[in-house]
Structure formats: structure tokens, C-alpha cells
Design a protein around this motif. Sequence first.
Motif, mmCIF file in Angstrom:
data_model
loop_
_atom_site.group_PDB
_atom_site.id
_atom_site.type_symbol
_atom_site.label_atom_id
_atom_site.label_comp_id
_atom_site.label_asym_id
_atom_site.label_seq_id
_atom_site.Cartn_x
_atom_site.Cartn_y
_atom_site.Cartn_z
ATOM 1 N N PHE A 1 0.885 -1.171 0.000
ATOM 2 C CA PHE A 1 0.000 0.000 0.000
ATOM 3 C C PHE A 1 0.913 1.208 0.000
ATOM 4 N N GLY A 2 0.327 2.381 -0.142
ATOM 5 C CA GLY A 2 1.187 3.550 -0.252
ATOM 6 C C GLY A 2 0.595 4.812 0.315
ATOM 7 N N ILE A 3 0.831 5.888 -0.387
ATOM 8 C CA ILE A 3 0.575 7.237 0.105
ATOM 9 C C ILE A 3 -0.869 7.470 0.602
ATOM 10 N N PRO A 4 -1.903 7.093 -0.155
ATOM 11 C CA PRO A 4 -3.269 7.393 0.316
ATOM 12 C C PRO A 4 -3.622 6.696 1.620
ATOM 13 N N VAL A 5 -3.068 5.505 1.808
ATOM 14 C CA VAL A 5 -3.366 4.760 3.045
ATOM 15 C C VAL A 5 -2.720 5.464 4.241
ATOM 16 N N ILE A 6 -1.502 5.921 4.066
ATOM 17 C CA ILE A 6 -0.824 6.634 5.159
ATOM 18 C C ILE A 6 -1.600 7.914 5.494
ATOM 19 N N LYS A 7 -2.012 8.601 4.449
ATOM 20 C CA LYS A 7 -2.783 9.833 4.635
ATOM 21 C C LYS A 7 -4.079 9.568 5.409
ATOM 22 N N SER A 8 -4.711 8.450 5.123
ATOM 23 C CA SER A 8 -5.986 8.115 5.776
ATOM 24 C C SER A 8 -5.840 7.833 7.261
ATOM 25 N N VAL B 1 12.095 1.305 -5.485
ATOM 26 C CA VAL B 1 13.285 1.769 -6.218
ATOM 27 C C VAL B 1 13.231 3.285 -6.361
ATOM 28 N N ASN B 2 14.398 3.879 -6.342
ATOM 29 C CA ASN B 2 14.548 5.338 -6.454
ATOM 30 C C ASN B 2 13.598 6.091 -5.520
ATOM 31 N N PRO B 3 13.786 5.899 -4.243
ATOM 32 C CA PRO B 3 12.889 6.536 -3.257
ATOM 33 C C PRO B 3 12.900 8.060 -3.350
ATOM 34 N N GLU B 4 13.953 8.616 -3.937
ATOM 35 C CA GLU B 4 14.027 10.086 -4.057
ATOM 36 C C GLU B 4 12.825 10.660 -4.801
ATOM 37 N N ARG B 5 12.163 9.841 -5.621
ATOM 38 C CA ARG B 5 10.994 10.312 -6.383
ATOM 39 C C ARG B 5 9.800 10.631 -5.478
ATOM 40 N N TYR B 6 9.775 10.014 -4.281
ATOM 41 C CA TYR B 6 8.550 10.073 -3.482
ATOM 42 C C TYR B 6 8.714 10.638 -2.072
ATOM 43 N N ILE B 7 9.860 11.232 -1.776
ATOM 44 C CA ILE B 7 10.063 11.753 -0.415
ATOM 45 C C ILE B 7 9.037 12.850 -0.095
ATOM 46 N N ASP B 8 8.822 13.748 -1.044
ATOM 47 C CA ASP B 8 7.819 14.814 -0.840
ATOM 48 C C ASP B 8 6.456 14.212 -0.529
ATOM 49 N N ALA B 9 6.076 13.243 -1.319
ATOM 50 C CA ALA B 9 4.734 12.655 -1.188
ATOM 51 C C ALA B 9 4.563 11.948 0.156
ATOM 52 N N PHE B 10 5.577 11.212 0.581
ATOM 53 C CA PHE B 10 5.449 10.523 1.874
ATOM 54 C C PHE B 10 5.500 11.507 3.035
ATOM 55 N N ASN C 1 4.327 14.606 2.858
ATOM 56 C CA ASN C 1 3.001 15.234 2.868
ATOM 57 C C ASN C 1 1.923 14.301 3.416
ATOM 58 N N ALA C 2 2.102 13.002 3.218
ATOM 59 C CA ALA C 2 1.118 12.035 3.704
ATOM 60 C C ALA C 2 1.169 11.880 5.216
ATOM 61 N N GLY C 3 2.318 12.264 5.823
ATOM 62 C CA GLY C 3 2.379 12.210 7.284
ATOM 63 C C GLY C 3 3.463 11.334 7.880
ATOM 64 N N ALA C 4 4.416 10.894 7.064
ATOM 65 C CA ALA C 4 5.529 10.110 7.611
ATOM 66 C C ALA C 4 6.346 10.987 8.554
ATOM 67 N N ASP C 5 6.834 10.400 9.647
ATOM 68 C CA ASP C 5 7.715 11.111 10.573
ATOM 69 C C ASP C 5 9.168 10.711 10.363
ATOM 70 N N LEU C 6 9.329 9.444 10.064
ATOM 71 C CA LEU C 6 10.646 8.849 9.824
ATOM 72 C C LEU C 6 10.529 8.110 8.503
ATOM 73 N N ILE C 7 11.456 8.355 7.607
ATOM 74 C CA ILE C 7 11.443 7.629 6.333
ATOM 75 C C ILE C 7 12.731 6.826 6.227
ATOM 76 N N THR C 8 12.558 5.517 6.123
ATOM 77 C CA THR C 8 13.693 4.621 5.933
ATOM 78 C C THR C 8 13.674 4.114 4.501
ATOM 79 N N PHE C 9 14.812 4.228 3.829
ATOM 80 C CA PHE C 9 14.935 3.725 2.458
ATOM 81 C C PHE C 9 16.035 2.670 2.423
ATOM 82 N N HIS C 10 16.115 1.947 1.303
ATOM 83 C CA HIS C 10 17.134 0.902 1.167
ATOM 84 C C HIS C 10 18.342 1.405 0.403
ATOM 85 N N ILE C 11 19.511 1.100 0.939
ATOM 86 C CA ILE C 11 20.759 1.487 0.289
ATOM 87 C C ILE C 11 20.851 0.856 -1.113
ATOM 88 N N GLU C 12 20.213 -0.304 -1.300
ATOM 89 C CA GLU C 12 20.292 -0.984 -2.601
ATOM 90 C C GLU C 12 19.357 -0.358 -3.631
#
Length: 212
Positions: free
Chosen positions: A45-52, A68-77, A79-90
Motif C-alpha cells: 500500500f502507499g501514500i493514500p493509506v498513510i494519509k488516511s 526503487v529510487n525513493p528520491e521520487r517520493y520523499i515529498d509525497a510521503f 506530505n502524507a504524514g511520515a515522521d521517519l522515512i527509511t529507504f534501502h541502500i540498494e
Amino acid sequence: MTKISPSILSCDFANLKDDIDTVIADIDYIHIDVMDGLFVNNISFGIPVIKSIRPHFTKLFDTHLMIVNPERYIDAFSNAGADLITFHIEATEDSNKVINMIHEKGLKAGISLRPKTKVEELIPYLDKVELVLVMSVEPGFGGQEFDPSAIEKIKWLKEYKMTHNLNYEIEVDGGINDITGKLCKDAGADVLVSGSYIFKAVNRKEKIELLK
Ligand code: DX5
Ligand code: ZN
């Protein structure tokens, strides 16, 4: 005291808010597993679920991006309400960029690694992140068996943190129950993620107490 971050991947998504309500009083973070079907062989699941769910809970949203390429979605997450964002080095060619983007949003940054990735690969980032997430299963699914290779990584991260006077929390994720959780805690883990062990239980509070 070890922090507990239940993975909502093991919730009943038709009753997501109610399921989280059953544990919320006893936990520290809410672990949110986002999967894109590319970085891992599963889609969650993704952004809308977090927002809800965001307006219903004040506890830290511990967002684990398996994309993949988490840099594409940092803004979106963010805005959805993430406090801590963990991404994968790979998952990215520029981990520094991702960390900076997360920090520019005023959020905490976490970095994670698959079981087969060497922990030393994290060295360039360890003075920049607030959390390191050690995967103790191949990411993608809940309910898998704990991979003991995580223990050495946790010990290494704890040692590195002490000798370099750093502050990141060490979190472990995958196959955590009262037995594996104790091994991780003894090795130096600060935060235990646990999905099926908590949410498949009838008495969830008891399981959380056992983990603590
Ligand atoms: C796996 C996820 C985990 C998973 C943990 O890719 O990152 O957070 O939900 O589930 P359990 O605790 O059942 O192994
Ligand atoms: Zn996770």
C-alpha cells in the motif's frame, strides 16, 4: 527499554484503524511497509493509506520504503504524514541525496539493508541518519523466519555507534518474536519491528509485553 514498532502489513486492511487501535497504547512507533513490486516481489500500500490513518494516531510513523529510487517520493510521503522515512541502500544510486531530501522535510532519516548486503556499506551514511534498519528477512513479506545474520550486524552497528559517538537507533525487522527479539535486544537493538507475531495473536498486549 526496547521500543516496539508493530508492522501494519499484518493487519486486516478492511479494519486497519481498529487493528492499530488494539495495540496503540502499548507501542512506540507504527511500522508502515511500502512495497512497489519492483524492489521487492510484492505490492502493499502507499501514500493514500498513510494519509488516511495519519489523523487518527500521534505516534511516530516509521515508514519503511521498499521501493526503487525513493528520491521520487520523499515529498509525497512527507506530505502524507511520515515522521521517519527509511529507504534501502540498494534502491538508490545516491543515498546522500535521499537523506538530505528527508532532512529538508524536517523528518528523521533511516537507512536499511537487505540480509545479503554487507553492513560496512553503510559506513558513509552512519553519521547522517537517525536510524539504521537491519533486515532479518528478505524484504517483501511478513511471516518469514528470522535470519540470524542480523545479530552480527546489530552488534557491529552498536560497536560502531559507541566508538564513533553516534546517535542512530538500531531497528530490526523480520521474524521477530519473543525469542529472536531477545537475541536482537541483547545484541544492541533499540527498536523491534514485529508484524505477524503481534497481529496474529489473540492477546496482542501480552505479545508486546513479551517483546519488551
Ligand atoms: C518485510 C517487512 C516487515 C514485515 C515483518 O518486508 O519489512 O516489516 O512486515 O513481518 P513479520 O514480523 O511477520 O516478519
Ligand atoms: Zn518493514
